[in-house]
Design an enzyme around this catalytic site. Structure first.
Site, PDB file in Angstrom:
ATOM      1  N   TRP A  61     -31.450  33.291 -48.523  1.00  0.00           N
ATOM      2  CA  TRP A  61     -30.042  33.186 -48.872  1.00  0.00           C
ATOM      3  C   TRP A  61     -30.031  34.181 -49.965  1.00  0.00           C
ATOM      4  O   TRP A  61     -29.039  35.282 -49.647  1.00  0.00           O
ATOM      5  CB  TRP A  61     -29.078  31.693 -49.379  1.00  0.00           C
ATOM      6  CG  TRP A  61     -28.089  31.907 -49.792  1.00  0.00           C
ATOM      7  CD1 TRP A  61     -26.984  31.733 -48.874  1.00  0.00           C
ATOM      8  CD2 TRP A  61     -27.380  32.407 -51.171  1.00  0.00           C
ATOM      9  NE1 TRP A  61     -25.791  31.701 -49.553  1.00  0.00           N
ATOM     10  CE2 TRP A  61     -26.059  32.214 -50.899  1.00  0.00           C
ATOM     11  CE3 TRP A  61     -27.910  32.769 -52.074  1.00  0.00           C
ATOM     12  CZ2 TRP A  61     -25.175  32.589 -51.862  1.00  0.00           C
ATOM     13  CZ3 TRP A  61     -26.992  33.074 -53.259  1.00  0.00           C
ATOM     14  CH2 TRP A  61     -25.648  33.208 -53.117  1.00  0.00           C
TER      15      TRP A  61
ATOM     16  N   TYR B 123     -27.738  37.774 -49.551  1.00  0.00           N
ATOM     17  CA  TYR B 123     -26.432  38.110 -50.194  1.00  0.00           C
ATOM     18  C   TYR B 123     -26.557  39.261 -51.055  1.00  0.00           C
ATOM     19  O   TYR B 123     -25.641  39.931 -51.322  1.00  0.00           O
ATOM     20  CB  TYR B 123     -26.392  36.663 -51.338  1.00  0.00           C
ATOM     21  CG  TYR B 123     -25.066  36.802 -52.150  1.00  0.00           C
ATOM     22  CD1 TYR B 123     -23.706  36.602 -51.550  1.00  0.00           C
ATOM     23  CD2 TYR B 123     -24.932  37.396 -53.482  1.00  0.00           C
ATOM     24  CE1 TYR B 123     -22.766  36.581 -52.166  1.00  0.00           C
ATOM     25  CE2 TYR B 123     -23.804  37.279 -54.078  1.00  0.00           C
ATOM     26  CZ  TYR B 123     -22.591  37.048 -53.524  1.00  0.00           C
ATOM     27  OH  TYR B 123     -21.387  37.023 -54.157  1.00  0.00           O
TER      28      TYR B 123
ATOM     29  N   ASP C  95     -25.655  28.865 -45.598  1.00  0.00           N
ATOM     30  CA  ASP C  95     -24.858  29.070 -46.533  1.00  0.00           C
ATOM     31  C   ASP C  95     -23.740  27.933 -46.215  1.00  0.00           C
ATOM     32  O   ASP C  95     -23.202  27.823 -45.200  1.00  0.00           O
ATOM     33  CB  ASP C  95     -23.897  30.401 -46.394  1.00  0.00           C
ATOM     34  CG  ASP C  95     -22.874  30.546 -47.617  1.00  0.00           C
ATOM     35  OD1 ASP C  95     -23.315  31.247 -48.632  1.00  0.00           O
ATOM     36  OD2 ASP C  95     -21.770  30.226 -47.207  1.00  0.00           O
TER      37      ASP C  95
END
Length: 502
Positions: A425, A429, A445
């Site tokens: 994640w 990002y 997410d």
């Protein structure tokens, strides 16, 4: 596109193609953007060029009416991950001005000859010519918005000599620098000296969801580094910038309209103007092609209603990729508000103070080298996350992880995943925001999961949203009014997670 299709775009004055190609009119000796309001030239008198540099190389000058040097950049360079795409992002950031073609080639991992050959083959001009067009645009902005002496503008624009500056302006605009300045009387707000501010307009393609972008940035504004003031519709975003030659403060207004956002840059050194402009363009995602995104995502039976309901939704990038990477780690397993507070605490403890506060802006965000050796005791977070933050900072400082505008995105993501405490994640990002990748869908997410449930779709549908999955993700977040939030850490220890976090 073939030339006949391009000519139809010119006949219809289609703004979607501004910056994608340029129209050269052989009878007048000028080149224009496709949406130029002038009378459409005859087809036999028109040639098309992939870049402004290629048009100038053919002996054409910029149109005074449509100002093709001020168009948004091609969205293609944001999407492409090959050498040409990476090179264009770095040239826009001013790498050629600061480090020369040799520095550009070194960053790309190719020889100077290979870089020149590939850029010339695709864009009709090499890196020097492409950078020269950018310098000319910077010079025009300074000539028409400041009262600085012409000689100072020449070097602030990145030219090596006044003669080169004069020759380039004459070739580009068919007039001398002083004549160019005389055509646009310096406005009252024009600054008399360096550091006072440069007023300009940041072009973008319509539609543009300014309200969504400003709300997104306001929710994440780091105290001391960023602030958003005013009411929706008239908000002002301000932030500090650490630039190659000094510091700066950028100010962008929401109420531009007409295909641009008003911006004012206060710079300690005007040589940083080009870099500062490009960083704000990346932060506000101004080079995106919203119609291409809508064409791809709007037809999806699940996502389509969201896309049509929020035209022009953008995927904000980052003004400083290293800062964004650090903030991504601070945001692991906490709310947006908590991550913002942690970033403010970090800035107050380790950020470099401005020479004088500028409103609520007081510091530059801490540099990676500083954080790599910092105890970080001020941060209320698990020790494992402190270690992850120091590890990331050290990797950024020593070049193990490269996040500059021309970085290879796949290599950067793999380098991030190799660091302890950085999971999929966080790496995704960072790739989406720090590297401006338009095609990211971070696994697990929470906001995306809730959004998928709301529209009745599964994660497998995301594959059909390529190459604009980052925009699809923002639509899902917007649909559930849920900020981006990483998945909960597994209960069993893992090399890339922080299991101590609740």
């Amino acid at each position: 596109m073939d030339d006949d299709t391009r000519y139809e775009a010119v006949r219809s004055r289609d703004e979607r193609f501004d910056g994608v190609f340029f129209t050269g009119v052989l009878t007048t000796g000028i080149y224009c953007r496709p949406s130029c309001p002038a009378v459409t030239p005859l087809r036999r008198n028109v040639r098309f060029f992939p870049s402004a540099a290629a048009a100038q190389r053919a002996g054409l000058r910029a149109c005074r009416r449509c100002r093709p040097d001020a168009v948004p950049g091609s969205a293609e360079w944001n999407a492409r991950a090959d050498v040409v795409g990476r090179a264009m992002r770095m040239i826009a950031d001013g790498v050629v001005d600061r480090e020369g073609v040799e520095g550009l080639a070194r960053r790309l991992g190719y020889s100077v000859r290979q870089v020149r050959r590939q850029l010339t083959a695709e864009l009709g001009a090499g890196p020097v010519a492409l950078a020269r067009v950018q310098r000319a645009h910077t010079a025009r902005v300074l000539l028409q918005t400041t009262a600085l002496p012409v000689t100072r503008i020449a070097f602030a624009s990145g030219f090596a000599s006044v003669r080169q500056f004069n020759d380039t302006v004459r070739e580009t605009y068919a007039c001398t620098p002083r004549e160019l300045r005389a055509r646009t009387r310096v406005r009252p707000e024009a600054v008399p000296a360096e550091g006072g501010g440069v007023a300009l307009r940041l072009a973008h393609r319509e539609p543009y969801d300014a309200a969504g972008v400003f709300a997104f940035l306001a929710a994440r504004a780091v105290p001391g580094v960023e602030e958003v003031t005013g009411e929706p519709g008239g908000r002002v975003y301000r932030r500090t910038l650490a630039l190659p030659h000094g510091h700066g403060v950028a100010e962008v207004r929401e109420d531009g309209g007409g295909g641009w956002l008003p911006c004012r840059l206060h710079l300690a050194d005007l040589r940083d103007l080009t870099t500062a402009v490009q960083r704000m363009r990346r932060l506000f995602d101004l080079d995106a092609d919203p119609r291409a995104v809508t064409d791809r995502l709007g037809g999806d039976p699940h996502l389509g209603p969201l896309v049509r309901g929020r035209p022009g939704l953008r995927s904000p990038g980052a003004a400083d990729p290293h800062e964004q990477a650090v903030r991504a780690v601070l945001g692991q397993q906490v709310t947006v508000g908590a991550a913002r507070a942690l970033a403010g605490t970090l800035t107050a403890a380790y950020g470099k103070p401005l020479p004088a506060p500028d409103g609520a802006l007081t510091h530059l965000f801490p540099e990676p080298a500083t954080l790599a050796e910092a105890p970080l005791d001020e941060l209320r977070m698990p020790d494992a996350r402190r270690r992850a933050l120091r590890t990331l900072a050290a990797a950024l400082a020593d070049g193990t992880v490269v996040l500059d505008p021309g970085a290879d995105r796949d290599e950067a993501e793999q380098a991030l995943l190799a660091l302890r405490g950085i999971g999929p994640w966080t790496a995704g990002y960072i790739r989406m925001r720090a590297l401006g990748d338009p095609d990211v869908f971070p696994p697990g997410d929470a906001g995306a999961r809730h959004g998928l449930e709301r529209i009745g779709a599964g994660t497998e549908h995301a594959e059909g949203w390529r190459p604009w999955r980052s925009y699809a993700l923002h639509h899902l977040w917007s649909a559930v009014a849920c900020p981006p939030h990483p998945p909960r850490a597994p209960r069993t220890p893992s090399r890339h997670t922080t299991p101590e976090t609740p």
